[in-house]
Motif scaffolding. Structure first.
Motif, PDB file in Angstrom:
ATOM      1  N   PRO A  46      46.278  29.498  32.332  1.00  0.00           N
ATOM      2  CA  PRO A  46      46.744  29.542  30.939  1.00  0.00           C
ATOM      3  C   PRO A  46      45.563  29.498  29.970  1.00  0.00           C
ATOM      4  CG  PRO A  46      47.065  27.362  31.864  1.00  0.00           C
ATOM      5  CD  PRO A  46      46.577  28.235  32.993  1.00  0.00           C
ATOM      6  N   PRO A  47      45.744  30.031  28.779  1.00  0.00           N
ATOM      7  CA  PRO A  47      44.656  29.968  27.789  1.00  0.00           C
ATOM      8  C   PRO A  47      44.301  28.506  27.496  1.00  0.00           C
ATOM      9  CG  PRO A  47      46.411  31.429  27.045  1.00  0.00           C
ATOM     10  CD  PRO A  47      46.918  30.730  28.274  1.00  0.00           C
ATOM     11  N   PRO A  48      43.016  28.211  27.340  1.00  0.00           N
ATOM     12  CA  PRO A  48      42.614  26.834  27.052  1.00  0.00           C
ATOM     13  C   PRO A  48      43.043  26.419  25.650  1.00  0.00           C
ATOM     14  CG  PRO A  48      40.712  28.282  26.981  1.00  0.00           C
ATOM     15  CD  PRO A  48      41.873  29.098  27.437  1.00  0.00           C
ATOM     16  N   ASP A  55      33.440  28.341  22.266  1.00  0.00           N
ATOM     17  CA  ASP A  55      33.048  29.059  21.061  1.00  0.00           C
ATOM     18  C   ASP A  55      34.023  30.216  20.818  1.00  0.00           C
ATOM     19  OD1 ASP A  55      30.793  27.457  20.659  1.00  0.00           O
ATOM     20  OD2 ASP A  55      29.578  28.702  21.991  1.00  0.00           O
ATOM     21  N   PRO A  56      34.066  30.744  19.584  1.00  0.00           N
ATOM     22  CA  PRO A  56      34.977  31.861  19.287  1.00  0.00           C
ATOM     23  C   PRO A  56      34.742  33.074  20.191  1.00  0.00           C
ATOM     24  CG  PRO A  56      34.069  30.973  17.257  1.00  0.00           C
ATOM     25  CD  PRO A  56      33.368  30.285  18.389  1.00  0.00           C
ATOM     26  N   GLU A  57      33.492  33.341  20.562  1.00  0.00           N
ATOM     27  CA  GLU A  57      33.205  34.480  21.432  1.00  0.00           C
ATOM     28  C   GLU A  57      33.795  34.269  22.823  1.00  0.00           C
ATOM     29  OE1 GLU A  57      30.409  34.429  18.088  1.00  0.00           O
ATOM     30  OE2 GLU A  57      30.948  32.897  19.544  1.00  0.00           O
ATOM     31  N   HIS A  58      33.738  33.044  23.332  1.00  0.00           N
ATOM     32  CA  HIS A  58      34.362  32.744  24.621  1.00  0.00           C
ATOM     33  C   HIS A  58      35.866  32.997  24.552  1.00  0.00           C
ATOM     34  CE1 HIS A  58      30.747  30.039  25.254  1.00  0.00           C
ATOM     35  NE2 HIS A  58      30.772  30.745  26.377  1.00  0.00           N
ATOM     36  N   LEU A  59      36.477  32.517  23.483  1.00  0.00           N
ATOM     37  CA  LEU A  59      37.926  32.680  23.331  1.00  0.00           C
ATOM     38  C   LEU A  59      38.310  34.147  23.217  1.00  0.00           C
ATOM     39  CD1 LEU A  59      38.596  29.718  20.883  1.00  0.00           C
ATOM     40  CD2 LEU A  59      39.118  29.815  23.347  1.00  0.00           C
ATOM     41  N   ARG A  60      37.494  34.921  22.526  1.00  0.00           N
ATOM     42  CA  ARG A  60      37.771  36.355  22.388  1.00  0.00           C
ATOM     43  C   ARG A  60      37.663  37.062  23.737  1.00  0.00           C
ATOM     44  NH1 ARG A  60      40.515  40.222  21.014  1.00  0.00           N
ATOM     45  NH2 ARG A  60      39.526  42.060  20.171  1.00  0.00           N
ATOM     46  N   CYS A  65      40.292  39.658  28.313  1.00  0.00           N
ATOM     47  CA  CYS A  65      40.349  39.729  29.780  1.00  0.00           C
ATOM     48  C   CYS A  65      41.694  39.314  30.355  1.00  0.00           C
ATOM     49  CB  CYS A  65      39.223  38.909  30.388  1.00  0.00           C
ATOM     50  SG  CYS A  65      37.605  39.635  30.082  1.00  0.00           S
ATOM     51  N   ARG A  66      42.743  39.329  29.545  1.00  0.00           N
ATOM     52  CA  ARG A  66      44.079  39.119  30.112  1.00  0.00           C
ATOM     53  C   ARG A  66      44.401  40.278  31.052  1.00  0.00           C
ATOM     54  NH1 ARG A  66      45.169  34.411  30.899  1.00  0.00           N
ATOM     55  NH2 ARG A  66      44.159  33.222  29.286  1.00  0.00           N
ATOM     56  N   GLU A  67      43.736  41.403  30.817  1.00  0.00           N
ATOM     57  CA  GLU A  67      43.746  42.531  31.744  1.00  0.00           C
ATOM     58  C   GLU A  67      42.290  42.737  32.145  1.00  0.00           C
ATOM     59  OE1 GLU A  67      45.595  45.990  30.147  1.00  0.00           O
ATOM     60  OE2 GLU A  67      47.422  44.916  29.604  1.00  0.00           O
ATOM     61  N   PRO A  68      42.027  43.185  33.367  1.00  0.00           N
ATOM     62  CA  PRO A  68      40.631  43.327  33.807  1.00  0.00           C
ATOM     63  C   PRO A  68      39.812  44.207  32.861  1.00  0.00           C
ATOM     64  CG  PRO A  68      42.144  43.714  35.633  1.00  0.00           C
ATOM     65  CD  PRO A  68      42.979  43.617  34.382  1.00  0.00           C
ATOM     66  N   LYS A  69      38.629  43.739  32.555  1.00  0.00           N
ATOM     67  CA  LYS A  69      37.696  44.482  31.703  1.00  0.00           C
ATOM     68  C   LYS A  69      36.310  44.411  32.322  1.00  0.00           C
ATOM     69  CE  LYS A  69      40.246  45.250  27.879  1.00  0.00           C
ATOM     70  NZ  LYS A  69      41.552  45.155  28.487  1.00  0.00           N
ATOM     71  N   SER A  70      35.564  45.488  32.168  1.00  0.00           N
ATOM     72  CA  SER A  70      34.181  45.496  32.650  1.00  0.00           C
ATOM     73  C   SER A  70      33.284  44.828  31.609  1.00  0.00           C
ATOM     74  CB  SER A  70      33.709  46.932  32.900  1.00  0.00           C
ATOM     75  OG  SER A  70      33.557  47.609  31.666  1.00  0.00           O
ATOM     76  N   VAL A  98      37.604  32.490  34.227  1.00  0.00           N
ATOM     77  CA  VAL A  98      37.629  33.908  34.567  1.00  0.00           C
ATOM     78  C   VAL A  98      37.265  34.071  36.032  1.00  0.00           C
ATOM     79  CG1 VAL A  98      37.024  34.772  32.262  1.00  0.00           C
ATOM     80  CG2 VAL A  98      35.237  34.406  33.944  1.00  0.00           C
ATOM     81  N   SER A  99      37.798  35.124  36.609  1.00  0.00           N
ATOM     82  CA  SER A  99      37.347  35.537  37.935  1.00  0.00           C
ATOM     83  C   SER A  99      36.536  36.804  37.727  1.00  0.00           C
ATOM     84  CB  SER A  99      38.529  35.784  38.872  1.00  0.00           C
ATOM     85  OG  SER A  99      39.292  36.880  38.420  1.00  0.00           O
TER      86      SER A  99
END
Length: 125
Positions: A46-48, A55-60, A65-70, A98-99
């Motif tokens: 679940p989202p933290p 940080d905001p960048e981590h959250l973004r 990445c709720r769907e796989p992204k490179s 993240v995995s």
């Protein structure tokens, strides 16, 4: 005329350099993981909550990445250098948020989905 508190041109630093430096707290490599440009990241669990200390960048990144992204796609979406994204992904990986799937060797890359993901990531840069 410049005031005493204003920096001179020789002290001016490009904000494009400062932001990634601040976001990673000066780190240039992730603590764990390699994260190539075509490494795929996926948010897990679940989202933290707001008390997670991210940080905001981590959250973004987690949101993207709720769907796989490179790594390349994430860098393009956030308008940050891939090296910065690698460091941030390393932080999230350490916290098990993240995995990551490292790219397969070229011999094993027969999946058209992987080629499309790479091309899409490069085009978005």
């Amino acid at each position: 005329m410049r005031g005493a508190d204003e920096p001179t041109d020789e002290h001016w630093v490009d904000p494009e350099i400062i932001r990634p430096y601040v976001v990673t707290r000066g780190r240039t490599q992730p603590v764990h993981g390699r994260f190539d440009l075509i490494s795929m990241a996926l948010a897990v669990g679940p989202p933290p909550g707001p008390d997670a200390g991210l940080d905001p960048e981590h959250l973004r990144i987690l949101q993207l990445c709720r769907e796989p992204k490179s790594v390349a796609e994430i860098a393009a979406y956030l308008d940050l250098p891939a090296g910065t994204i690698r460091v941030l992904l390393g932080d999230l990986f350490d916290r098990e948020l993240v995995s990551a799937q490292e790219p397969q060797s070229e011999v094993d890359m027969h999946d058209m989905k992987m080629y499309r993901a790479v091309l899409d990531g490069l085009r978005s840069l």
